[in-house]
Structure formats: structure tokens, C-alpha cells
Design a protein around this motif. Structure first.
Motif, PDB file in Angstrom:
ATOM      1  N   PHE A  91       0.868  -1.292   0.089  1.00  0.00           N
ATOM      2  CA  PHE A  91       0.037  -0.186  -0.109  1.00  0.00           C
ATOM      3  C   PHE A  91       0.687   1.240  -0.123  1.00  0.00           C
ATOM      4  CE2 PHE A  91      -2.730  -3.260   2.121  1.00  0.00           C
ATOM      5  CZ  PHE A  91      -3.994  -3.234   0.749  1.00  0.00           C
ATOM      6  N   VAL A  92       1.971   1.110   0.389  1.00  0.00           N
ATOM      7  CA  VAL A  92       2.957   2.402   0.346  1.00  0.00           C
ATOM      8  C   VAL A  92       4.076   2.485  -0.816  1.00  0.00           C
ATOM      9  CG1 VAL A  92       4.227   3.934   1.868  1.00  0.00           C
ATOM     10  CG2 VAL A  92       2.406   2.712   2.754  1.00  0.00           C
ATOM     11  N   GLN A  93       5.000   1.302  -0.740  1.00  0.00           N
ATOM     12  CA  GLN A  93       6.153   1.136  -1.583  1.00  0.00           C
ATOM     13  C   GLN A  93       5.934   1.054  -2.793  1.00  0.00           C
ATOM     14  OE1 GLN A  93       7.946   2.555   1.578  1.00  0.00           O
ATOM     15  NE2 GLN A  93       9.482   1.846  -0.039  1.00  0.00           N
ATOM     16  N   TRP A  94       4.982   0.006  -3.261  1.00  0.00           N
ATOM     17  CA  TRP A  94       4.606  -0.291  -4.611  1.00  0.00           C
ATOM     18  C   TRP A  94       4.208   0.988  -5.229  1.00  0.00           C
ATOM     19  CZ3 TRP A  94       3.048  -6.133  -4.312  1.00  0.00           C
ATOM     20  CH2 TRP A  94       4.084  -6.897  -3.929  1.00  0.00           C
ATOM     21  N   PRO A  95       3.322   1.538  -4.693  1.00  0.00           N
ATOM     22  CA  PRO A  95       2.395   2.645  -5.197  1.00  0.00           C
ATOM     23  C   PRO A  95       3.412   3.931  -5.718  1.00  0.00           C
ATOM     24  CG  PRO A  95       0.832   2.207  -3.731  1.00  0.00           C
ATOM     25  CD  PRO A  95       2.235   1.234  -3.423  1.00  0.00           C
ATOM     26  N   LEU A  96       4.593   4.161  -4.880  1.00  0.00           N
ATOM     27  CA  LEU A  96       5.620   5.017  -5.037  1.00  0.00           C
ATOM     28  C   LEU A  96       6.518   4.697  -5.930  1.00  0.00           C
ATOM     29  CD1 LEU A  96       6.416   6.022  -1.349  1.00  0.00           C
ATOM     30  CD2 LEU A  96       5.390   7.536  -3.053  1.00  0.00           C
ATOM     31  N   GLU A  97       6.955   3.372  -6.059  1.00  0.00           N
ATOM     32  CA  GLU A  97       7.792   2.656  -6.804  1.00  0.00           C
ATOM     33  C   GLU A  97       7.097   2.806  -8.321  1.00  0.00           C
ATOM     34  OE1 GLU A  97      10.803   0.997  -6.649  1.00  0.00           O
ATOM     35  OE2 GLU A  97      11.266   0.932  -4.550  1.00  0.00           O
ATOM     36  N   SER A  98       5.912   2.429  -8.461  1.00  0.00           N
ATOM     37  CA  SER A  98       5.041   2.688  -9.586  1.00  0.00           C
ATOM     38  C   SER A  98       5.264   3.803 -10.142  1.00  0.00           C
ATOM     39  CB  SER A  98       3.571   2.117  -9.360  1.00  0.00           C
ATOM     40  OG  SER A  98       2.841   1.931 -10.611  1.00  0.00           O
ATOM     41  N   ALA A  99       5.048   4.945  -9.565  1.00  0.00           N
ATOM     42  CA  ALA A  99       5.052   6.333  -9.920  1.00  0.00           C
ATOM     43  C   ALA A  99       6.468   6.542 -10.426  1.00  0.00           C
ATOM     44  CB  ALA A  99       4.733   7.378  -8.794  1.00  0.00           C
ATOM     45  N   LEU A 100       7.433   6.142  -9.534  1.00  0.00           N
ATOM     46  CA  LEU A 100       8.717   6.324 -10.122  1.00  0.00           C
ATOM     47  C   LEU A 100       9.075   5.870 -11.536  1.00  0.00           C
ATOM     48  CD1 LEU A 100      10.713   5.820  -6.738  1.00  0.00           C
ATOM     49  CD2 LEU A 100      10.667   7.911  -7.940  1.00  0.00           C
ATOM     50  N   SER A 101       8.489   4.483 -11.960  1.00  0.00           N
ATOM     51  CA  SER A 101       8.763   3.750 -12.839  1.00  0.00           C
ATOM     52  C   SER A 101       8.034   4.504 -14.220  1.00  0.00           C
ATOM     53  CB  SER A 101       8.154   2.404 -13.113  1.00  0.00           C
ATOM     54  OG  SER A 101       8.708   1.491 -11.859  1.00  0.00           O
ATOM     55  N   GLU A 102       7.041   5.432 -13.832  1.00  0.00           N
ATOM     56  CA  GLU A 102       6.476   6.211 -15.039  1.00  0.00           C
ATOM     57  C   GLU A 102       6.984   7.563 -15.150  1.00  0.00           C
ATOM     58  OE1 GLU A 102       2.307   6.367 -13.419  1.00  0.00           O
ATOM     59  OE2 GLU A 102       1.937   4.138 -13.626  1.00  0.00           O
ATOM     60  N   GLY A 103       8.176   7.523 -14.528  1.00  0.00           N
ATOM     61  CA  GLY A 103       9.019   8.878 -14.630  1.00  0.00           C
ATOM     62  C   GLY A 103       8.389  10.024 -13.908  1.00  0.00           C
ATOM     63  N   ASP A 108      10.726  15.110  -3.252  1.00  0.00           N
ATOM     64  CA  ASP A 108       9.568  14.739  -2.256  1.00  0.00           C
ATOM     65  C   ASP A 108       9.109  13.262  -2.430  1.00  0.00           C
ATOM     66  OD1 ASP A 108       7.779  15.211  -0.186  1.00  0.00           O
ATOM     67  OD2 ASP A 108       6.196  15.046  -1.800  1.00  0.00           O
ATOM     68  N   MET A 109       9.080  13.023  -3.526  1.00  0.00           N
ATOM     69  CA  MET A 109       8.474  11.551  -3.545  1.00  0.00           C
ATOM     70  C   MET A 109       9.708  10.447  -3.277  1.00  0.00           C
ATOM     71  SD  MET A 109       7.189   9.384  -6.920  1.00  0.00           S
ATOM     72  CE  MET A 109       5.660  10.651  -7.074  1.00  0.00           C
ATOM     73  N   MET A 110      10.992  10.777  -3.554  1.00  0.00           N
ATOM     74  CA  MET A 110      12.097  10.123  -3.102  1.00  0.00           C
ATOM     75  C   MET A 110      12.190  10.355  -1.566  1.00  0.00           C
ATOM     76  SD  MET A 110      13.426   8.210  -5.213  1.00  0.00           S
ATOM     77  CE  MET A 110      14.538   7.292  -3.799  1.00  0.00           C
ATOM     78  N   THR A 111      11.723  11.325  -0.870  1.00  0.00           N
ATOM     79  CA  THR A 111      12.104  11.412   0.520  1.00  0.00           C
ATOM     80  C   THR A 111      11.128  10.634   1.157  1.00  0.00           C
ATOM     81  OG1 THR A 111      12.942  13.776   0.573  1.00  0.00           O
ATOM     82  CG2 THR A 111      11.748  13.031   2.479  1.00  0.00           C
ATOM     83  N   ARG A 112       9.806  10.508   0.632  1.00  0.00           N
ATOM     84  CA  ARG A 112       8.873   9.679   1.061  1.00  0.00           C
ATOM     85  C   ARG A 112       9.045   8.128   0.930  1.00  0.00           C
ATOM     86  NH1 ARG A 112       3.311  11.122  -1.436  1.00  0.00           N
ATOM     87  NH2 ARG A 112       4.791  11.489  -3.236  1.00  0.00           N
ATOM     88  N   LEU A 113       9.666   7.794  -0.061  1.00  0.00           N
ATOM     89  CA  LEU A 113      10.028   6.442  -0.574  1.00  0.00           C
ATOM     90  C   LEU A 113      11.118   6.156   0.602  1.00  0.00           C
ATOM     91  CD1 LEU A 113       9.886   3.843  -2.279  1.00  0.00           C
ATOM     92  CD2 LEU A 113      11.851   4.821  -3.603  1.00  0.00           C
ATOM     93  N   LEU A 114      11.971   6.847   0.827  1.00  0.00           N
ATOM     94  CA  LEU A 114      13.118   6.423   1.802  1.00  0.00           C
ATOM     95  C   LEU A 114      12.456   6.441   3.296  1.00  0.00           C
ATOM     96  CD1 LEU A 114      16.013   8.767   0.449  1.00  0.00           C
ATOM     97  CD2 LEU A 114      15.868   6.147   0.213  1.00  0.00           C
ATOM     98  N   ARG A 115      11.802   7.306   3.754  1.00  0.00           N
ATOM     99  CA  ARG A 115      11.304   7.292   4.944  1.00  0.00           C
ATOM    100  C   ARG A 115      10.277   6.458   5.250  1.00  0.00           C
ATOM    101  NH1 ARG A 115      10.177  13.754   5.662  1.00  0.00           N
ATOM    102  NH2 ARG A 115      12.556  14.508   6.098  1.00  0.00           N
ATOM    103  N   THR A 116       9.298   5.931   4.347  1.00  0.00           N
ATOM    104  CA  THR A 116       8.278   4.928   4.381  1.00  0.00           C
ATOM    105  C   THR A 116       9.001   3.427   4.499  1.00  0.00           C
ATOM    106  OG1 THR A 116       7.774   4.865   2.088  1.00  0.00           O
ATOM    107  CG2 THR A 116       6.489   6.283   3.631  1.00  0.00           C
TER     108      THR A 116
END
Length: 153
Positions: A91-103, A108-116
Motif C-alpha cells: 500500500f505504500v512502497q509499490w505505489p511510490l515505486e510505480s510512480a517512479l517507473s512512470e517517470g 519529495d517522492m524520493m524522501t517519502r520512499l526513503l522514509r516509508t
């Protein structure tokens, strides 16, 4: 052993992939970052995801076929940690990773990925003592049984 492997793989992923994405992401155009993310992220599947799935299977199997030496509270604590680990992943990591895969890279997104991602590592750290305790209990019981068998011979 799988708990410690997953913890080590998660920490290695943090420093090998996530930190490099955070450091270099701002310097790449969105399509280049997306291609780079997809190329590097695919390597985590055999490295971490498969081992985490195996660990989940072992914990579920232990719930189903729990040896007498394995205390139920230790098993339930390990299973609860692992369930929350997967909930955070899905519910947290995969959606962020998916957004990164879409460019959709942003600092801010990287900070959220690292913190979560750190709570998932903490869950594996919390899961480790019950895993060691359960292994110690099972191996101790097996050793005692082997000693009894040798004494009868």
C-alpha cells in the motif's frame, strides 16, 4: 535465516538503489529516470521479493504445522511483523515505486520512499529475535531428541 537475509537485502537495497535514485534522479529527464528505475528495480525481485515471499510461506506453514517447541506468541509476533511489512510494501512502497517507473520522480517522492521504507526494516529487526528464539527452541528440541536416540543405542 530468511528473516536476517530479508533484513540484509532491504538494507542493501536502501543503499544501492534508493540512495542512487535520490542522488541522481534530479539530474535526469523523466523518461531517462523511468527507464533507469525499471532497469534497476527488476533486480530486486529475485534478491528481496522472492525471499520475502518464501519467509511469508514459512511463517504461514509454521502457523498451520507449528512444532510443539515453537511458542505461539513468538510465532504470532513474527507473523504480525511480516504482515505489516507486506501491508506497507503493497500500500505504500509499490505505489511510490510505480510512480517512479512512470517517470514521476520528485525529491519529495524520493524522501517519502526513503522514509516509508525504514519502518519495514524496523519490522524485520523486531521479527528477528522471535525468529532466533523459535529456531533455538526447535534446534534444542531436535538436539535433545537426537541425544535420547543415541542413549538408547
Amino acid at each position: 535465516m530468511l528473516t536476517f537475509y530479508c533484513l540484509g537485502a532491504a538494507v542493501m537495497n536502501e543503499f544501492m538503489e534508493h540512495q542512487s535514485w535520490a542522488d541522481l534522479g534530479p539530474y535526469l529527464i523523466a523518461s531517462d529516470f523511468a527507464a533507469w528505475h525499471l532497469a534497476t528495480a527488476q533486480h530486486i525481485v529475485p534478491f528481496l521479493t522472492v525471499s520475502a515471499v518464501l519467509l511469508s510461506g514459512v511463517l504461514v506453514l509454521l502457523c498451520w504445522q507449528r512444532p510443539a517447541a515453537v511458542p505461539r506468541p513468538a510465532l504470532l509476533l513474527a507473523l504480525a511483523c511480516h504482515a505489516v511489512f507486506w501491508a506497507s510494501t503493497i500500500f505504500v512502497q509499490w505505489p511510490l515505486e510505480s510512480a517512479l517507473s512512470e517517470g514521476q520522480f520528485s525529491p519529495d517522492m524520493m524522501t517519502r520512499l526513503l522514509r516509508t521504507d525504514w519502518p519495514r526494516k524496523v519490522l524485520l529487526v523486531v521479527e528477528a529475535p522471535p525468529a532466533v528464539f523459535m529456531a533455538h527452541r526447535v534446534l534444542g528440541a531436535a538436539s535433545a531428541e537426537a541425544s535420547r536416540e543415541l542413549a538408547w543405542r
